[in-house]
Design an enzyme around this catalytic site. Structure first.
Site, short mmCIF file in Angstrom:
data_model
loop_
_atom_site.label_atom_id
_atom_site.label_comp_id
_atom_site.label_asym_id
_atom_site.label_seq_id
_atom_site.Cartn_x
_atom_site.Cartn_y
_atom_site.Cartn_z
N HIS A 129 0.83 -1.21 0.00
CA HIS A 129 0.00 0.00 0.00
C HIS A 129 0.87 1.26 0.00
O HIS A 129 1.66 1.48 0.90
CB HIS A 129 -0.90 -0.03 1.24
CG HIS A 129 -1.83 1.12 1.35
ND1 HIS A 129 -1.89 1.94 2.47
CD2 HIS A 129 -2.76 1.59 0.49
CE1 HIS A 129 -2.82 2.84 2.31
NE2 HIS A 129 -3.36 2.66 1.11
N HIS A 167 -1.68 10.75 -2.98
CA HIS A 167 -2.91 10.28 -2.36
C HIS A 167 -3.90 11.40 -2.11
O HIS A 167 -5.07 11.33 -2.52
CB HIS A 167 -2.59 9.57 -1.04
CG HIS A 167 -3.82 9.09 -0.33
ND1 HIS A 167 -4.55 9.88 0.54
CD2 HIS A 167 -4.46 7.89 -0.36
CE1 HIS A 167 -5.58 9.21 0.99
NE2 HIS A 167 -5.55 7.99 0.47
#
Length: 306
Positions: free
Chosen positions: A47, A89
């Site tokens: 991740h 992100h």
């Protein structure tokens, strides 16, 4: 004569190094697209990359995953003011960079000047020499290491991302989620995303789940068949009954069950975390998005799964 003996010794040493898997034995990378389509292989996806000294979603976070048995990296996609796909992100710059404001309010050239903060960032976290990357840079780094790329498309179209994947010769190497009803008007044209490995999110919502969790009908599995999906994503908090229903439902042949262990599982003490890994494997999961990729690789090896 002495020279011949030395030469022979070097030849033997080199041969032994190759046989033992040393530096001279560079095994060819397995085709990531083929690996993704083989549900018998349990895959580990890091991740936001391998985060630590490296900033999240950075070129360094990809290189840091190399040689550790990790199968792929995850990154997030947004778009600059001038339409360039970039990897970050948040919609804003403050947490992970020395910039400020909205990503979408800056040109790609402006964004490339920003330095990334170490690890998961924060206002007081030290800046690194890593620059905010474009999606193309991230994809090329992943291609170099033979990584699957899990693409979380925050602010772009699936068709735009698929076009770049195809341009770089990475067909089938990039995973992209689809959310919601398979027949929804928001879904992309299958012909426009054929370069992507589609993984629809099929989530069974546990009691008290957030409003973002959409309870899906098992009929959705075949509803997404026109995308030739690589698998389906189930939330780790789905009930055992929901996992059983998924495993029993008709779905396209060769599709895998994907899940994540982020936050709630990855933050557990080791023994409890490993118990959750084991539970999800027993439920049929064969691809994991995790913040603990090295730990998960080691666990799978200890369980004889790898």
């Amino acid at each position: 004569m002495r020279g011949k003996v030395i030469g022979l010794a070097l030849a033997i040493a080199t041969g032994l190094l190759v046989q033992s898997g040393g530096a001279a034995a560079q095994a060819p990378l397995q085709d990531p697209a083929a690996k993704l389509r083989d549900p018998a292989q349990v895959l580990v996806i890091a991740h936001r990359g391998c985060v630590g000294e490296a900033p999240e979603v950075s070129l360094a976070s990809i290189h840091a995953c190399a040689g550790k048995g990790i199968d792929g990296i995850e990154l997030d996609i947004r778009k600059s003011k001038d339409g360039v796909l970039v990897a970050i992100h948040d919609a804003t710059l403050e947490r992970t960079t020395n910039g400020a404001g909205q990503v979408a309010d800056h040109t790609a050239a402006e964004l490339r000047q920003l330095r990334l903060r170490r690890g998961n960032g924060g206002p007081s976290v030290v800046l690194t020499e890593e620059r905010l990357p474009t999606l193309e840079q991230m994809l090329l780094a992943a291609k170099e290491h033979g990584f699957i790329v899990h693409l979380d498309i925050k602010d772009a179209s699936h068709a735009e991302v698929a076009a770049l994947i195809e341009q770089l010769g990475m067909q089938g190497q990039g995973i992209a989620w689809l959310n919601g009803d398979p027949d929804g008007a928001h879904q992309p044209d299958p012909a426009d995303v054929r370069a992507l490995a589609i993984v629809p999110r099929i989530q069974g919502c546990a009691e008290g789940a957030s409003a973002s969790c959409r309870p899906s009908d098992m009929g959705d599995l075949m509803g997404f068949a026109r995308y030739n999906p690589a698998g389906y994503f189930l939330w780790f908090r789905a009930t055992p009954e929901y996992f059983e229903a998924f495993n029993a439902a008709p779905r396209p042949q060769g599709t895998r069950l994907s899940t994540e262990t982020l936050w709630a599982i990855d933050s557990l003490p080791t023994a409890q975390r490993h118990a959750e890994f084991r539970r999800l494997i027993q439920a049929g999961a064969t691809m994991f998005l995790t913040d603990k990729p090295e730990d998960l690789v080691g666990f799978l090896e200890s369980e004889g799964v790898r």
